[in-house]
Design a protein around this motif. Sequence first.
Motif, PDB file in Angstrom:
ATOM      1  N   ARG A 302      -1.849 -34.916   6.889  1.00  0.00           N
ATOM      2  CA  ARG A 302      -1.566 -36.023   5.968  1.00  0.00           C
ATOM      3  C   ARG A 302      -0.745 -37.077   6.706  1.00  0.00           C
ATOM      4  N   CYS A 303      -1.216 -38.327   6.679  1.00  0.00           N
ATOM      5  CA  CYS A 303      -0.458 -39.424   7.297  1.00  0.00           C
ATOM      6  C   CYS A 303       0.510 -40.031   6.281  1.00  0.00           C
ATOM      7  N   ASP A 304      -0.020 -40.308   5.097  1.00  0.00           N
ATOM      8  CA  ASP A 304       0.800 -40.860   4.012  1.00  0.00           C
ATOM      9  C   ASP A 304       0.062 -40.567   2.714  1.00  0.00           C
ATOM     10  N   GLY A 305       0.501 -41.177   1.626  1.00  0.00           N
ATOM     11  CA  GLY A 305      -0.111 -40.877   0.333  1.00  0.00           C
ATOM     12  C   GLY A 305      -1.548 -41.349   0.204  1.00  0.00           C
ATOM     13  N   TYR A 306      -1.998 -42.178   1.142  1.00  0.00           N
ATOM     14  CA  TYR A 306      -3.350 -42.729   1.067  1.00  0.00           C
ATOM     15  C   TYR A 306      -4.288 -42.153   2.125  1.00  0.00           C
ATOM     16  N   PRO A 381      -3.792 -48.615  -7.221  1.00  0.00           N
ATOM     17  CA  PRO A 381      -2.736 -49.182  -8.056  1.00  0.00           C
ATOM     18  C   PRO A 381      -1.383 -48.548  -7.686  1.00  0.00           C
ATOM     19  N   ILE A 382      -0.332 -49.332  -7.715  1.00  0.00           N
ATOM     20  CA  ILE A 382       0.997 -48.778  -7.421  1.00  0.00           C
ATOM     21  C   ILE A 382       1.638 -48.329  -8.728  1.00  0.00           C
ATOM     22  N   GLU A 383       1.837 -47.034  -8.849  1.00  0.00           N
ATOM     23  CA  GLU A 383       2.461 -46.506 -10.064  1.00  0.00           C
ATOM     24  C   GLU A 383       3.869 -46.059  -9.719  1.00  0.00           C
ATOM     25  N   SER A 384       4.841 -46.838 -10.175  1.00  0.00           N
ATOM     26  CA  SER A 384       6.220 -46.527  -9.783  1.00  0.00           C
ATOM     27  C   SER A 384       6.790 -45.417 -10.660  1.00  0.00           C
ATOM     28  N   CYS A 385       7.757 -44.683 -10.094  1.00  0.00           N
ATOM     29  CA  CYS A 385       8.443 -43.661 -10.889  1.00  0.00           C
ATOM     30  C   CYS A 385       9.930 -44.002 -10.931  1.00  0.00           C
ATOM     31  N   GLU A 386      10.667 -43.312 -11.761  1.00  0.00           N
ATOM     32  CA  GLU A 386      12.101 -43.578 -11.915  1.00  0.00           C
ATOM     33  C   GLU A 386      12.868 -43.023 -10.712  1.00  0.00           C
ATOM     34  N   LEU A 387      13.871 -43.770 -10.279  1.00  0.00           N
ATOM     35  CA  LEU A 387      14.764 -43.272  -9.223  1.00  0.00           C
ATOM     36  C   LEU A 387      16.179 -43.692  -9.581  1.00  0.00           C
ATOM     37  N   SER A 388      17.060 -42.717  -9.747  1.00  0.00           N
ATOM     38  CA  SER A 388      18.424 -43.085 -10.155  1.00  0.00           C
ATOM     39  C   SER A 388      19.149 -43.736  -8.989  1.00  0.00           C
ATOM     40  N   VAL A 436       6.588 -47.197  -1.712  1.00  0.00           N
ATOM     41  CA  VAL A 436       5.581 -48.146  -1.252  1.00  0.00           C
ATOM     42  C   VAL A 436       6.237 -49.516  -1.203  1.00  0.00           C
ATOM     43  N   PHE A 437       5.857 -50.326  -0.204  1.00  0.00           N
ATOM     44  CA  PHE A 437       6.297 -51.728  -0.240  1.00  0.00           C
ATOM     45  C   PHE A 437       5.106 -52.614   0.098  1.00  0.00           C
ATOM     46  N   LYS A 438       5.169 -53.835  -0.406  1.00  0.00           N
ATOM     47  CA  LYS A 438       4.090 -54.801  -0.151  1.00  0.00           C
ATOM     48  C   LYS A 438       4.431 -55.587   1.115  1.00  0.00           C
ATOM     49  N   ARG A 439       3.509 -55.578   2.080  1.00  0.00           N
ATOM     50  CA  ARG A 439       3.695 -56.429   3.265  1.00  0.00           C
ATOM     51  C   ARG A 439       2.433 -57.235   3.420  1.00  0.00           C
ATOM     52  N   GLY A 440       2.584 -58.536   3.335  1.00  0.00           N
ATOM     53  CA  GLY A 440       1.396 -59.388   3.384  1.00  0.00           C
ATOM     54  C   GLY A 440       0.510 -59.034   2.209  1.00  0.00           C
ATOM     55  N   ARG A 441      -0.730 -58.673   2.515  1.00  0.00           N
ATOM     56  CA  ARG A 441      -1.691 -58.413   1.444  1.00  0.00           C
ATOM     57  C   ARG A 441      -1.869 -56.922   1.169  1.00  0.00           C
ATOM     58  N   SER A 442      -1.097 -56.084   1.867  1.00  0.00           N
ATOM     59  CA  SER A 442      -1.359 -54.661   1.657  1.00  0.00           C
ATOM     60  C   SER A 442      -0.120 -53.877   1.257  1.00  0.00           C
ATOM     61  N   ALA A 443      -0.366 -52.682   0.749  1.00  0.00           N
ATOM     62  CA  ALA A 443       0.717 -51.795   0.349  1.00  0.00           C
ATOM     63  C   ALA A 443       0.942 -50.779   1.460  1.00  0.00           C
ATOM     64  N   VAL A 444       2.196 -50.597   1.856  1.00  0.00           N
ATOM     65  CA  VAL A 444       2.539 -49.666   2.929  1.00  0.00           C
ATOM     66  C   VAL A 444       3.308 -48.497   2.324  1.00  0.00           C
ATOM     67  N   TRP A 445       2.898 -47.289   2.659  1.00  0.00           N
ATOM     68  CA  TRP A 445       3.497 -46.073   2.106  1.00  0.00           C
ATOM     69  C   TRP A 445       4.452 -45.463   3.130  1.00  0.00           C
ATOM     70  N   ILE A 446       5.653 -45.078   2.694  1.00  0.00           N
ATOM     71  CA  ILE A 446       6.582 -44.368   3.588  1.00  0.00           C
ATOM     72  C   ILE A 446       7.085 -43.098   2.905  1.00  0.00           C
ATOM     73  N   ASP A 447       7.354 -42.089   3.703  1.00  0.00           N
ATOM     74  CA  ASP A 447       7.898 -40.818   3.199  1.00  0.00           C
ATOM     75  C   ASP A 447       9.218 -40.533   3.908  1.00  0.00           C
ATOM     76  N   SER A 460       8.865 -41.586   7.685  1.00  0.00           N
ATOM     77  CA  SER A 460       7.614 -41.943   8.358  1.00  0.00           C
ATOM     78  C   SER A 460       7.413 -43.437   8.171  1.00  0.00           C
ATOM     79  N   TYR A 461       7.081 -44.099   9.274  1.00  0.00           N
ATOM     80  CA  TYR A 461       6.869 -45.551   9.225  1.00  0.00           C
ATOM     81  C   TYR A 461       5.920 -45.883  10.365  1.00  0.00           C
TER      82      TYR A 461
END
Length: 472
Positions: A302-306, A381-388, A436-447, A460-461
């Motif tokens: 697995r590289c990332d969530g995608y 689609p980016i589905e965000s979750c809660e983070l305290s 996930v963060f948006k960079r330019g036109r795409s979504a980038v996933w980090i763990d 991971s980046y």
Amino acid sequence: MMQAWAEAFEEYAKKLLEESKVPGAVIAVARDGEWMYQQTFGERDREQQLPLSMDTVFGIASVTKSFTCVAIMQLQEAGKLSVTDPVVRYLPEFHFLNDAYTQAITIEHFMAHTPGMPPLPYLDGAMKRSMEHDPAIIGTEAEEELKTVPYLDTYEEVLDAIAKWEGTGLGAPGTAFSYNNDGYGLLGAIIERVSGQTYEQYMTEHILQPLGMTRTVFAVEDLPNQEDVTTLYTRKKIDGEEQVIAAPIWHDAPAMRACGFLKSTVRDLMRYLELFRTSGEAPVSGVLSRESIQQMTTPHARCDGYRSYGYGLMISPAFPDGPLIEHGGSLKGISSHVFTQPDTGLSGVVLTNVDGVPVRDLVLGILNTISHKPADALVYPIESCELSVELHTDYVGLFKSQEWMKVEIVSKEQELYLKADDGMYPLIPVQKDSFVFKRGRSAVWIDFSRSDEGKVERMSYSLRQLTKVENA
């Protein structure tokens, strides 16, 4: 007359290429092996205004990795090795950290970037001779960094550098994915020892020639016709402004050619992709069996969530309309990307002659417009979750790799941000320890990864594991 999707894509491509200050690009798309789109943008040499064609030779950088894996799979088919064999069976000098670790690393771990080795700076050592004679490097940070790495001109010197490296592994082989050029360089050494040929000879005779890839070479000097070859360009800050300058010297790494030093054309690569689109049933069959191709395109890590990694290829199993098989490449003067989607029959190639181009966004633009979506639509689609907010301190800090990559995570006004060389990006939590963060036109996933005690120790980046070096 151009199809509607192609018009929409071209408008998008022109804008993106202009924003990225790309001197020249060539793009082609096929369905079921029949070309449905081909276009050149700009020039192969801006100063001399020389035109581009489907046969213009570009660097393809890490797209080379899948070719290296094809060679390994051929040797497995010939009964000369198995991908599950330990590396030391073929490279007895190979040593990493300790004996238990060393014995556990297999050829497959190198192919899937899972030997447990963190990013190491040895590719620059292998490229050092060509880099230090490059005027484009002089006066840059890269020039200073280069002074800290040894010359690594042979496989033996690379093996020796890895054996002497002292640090912490990422975990047992097979457990952590981190993009690893060093392992790929050593796959070249394995191919040489098993086949009795040089890596370059083996590749030419067993892969490039049988596929009819007549303009694919490791050295431009090997081309019968050296006319239609691109000039390389790179980005350099001049008086505080980023400029794109001609930088014609090709970087080379004789001891690591297996990780990224082929040069090729759109036409040759489109032919090569048929191997994966048809699982070896194409007219170019005979190079690799259906079973071997399936093994290469099965997710092994697995590289990332995608995305996951096969052997020398990335796989997005949940991609709309069917799994996407792809790989990109980046070196000075090179941004390349190839893809195929067997379920839809689509394949394509994007080659440009400058580094730092978001070429994968062009691939997504092709797939989006063909599916009647806006070119820059998000694939998932980016589905965000809660983070305290209390958990922010877990992530905040500086993360680095030995390849001179660094990223900072900062907390500001109850938001987490990722700070990298080119800006600040708000982080959207999507799973425990994943953002996930948006960079330019795409979504980038980090763990983020935690130690046994539960402390965040890595992230991971850019497909690599970066180690936390300090807390905020």
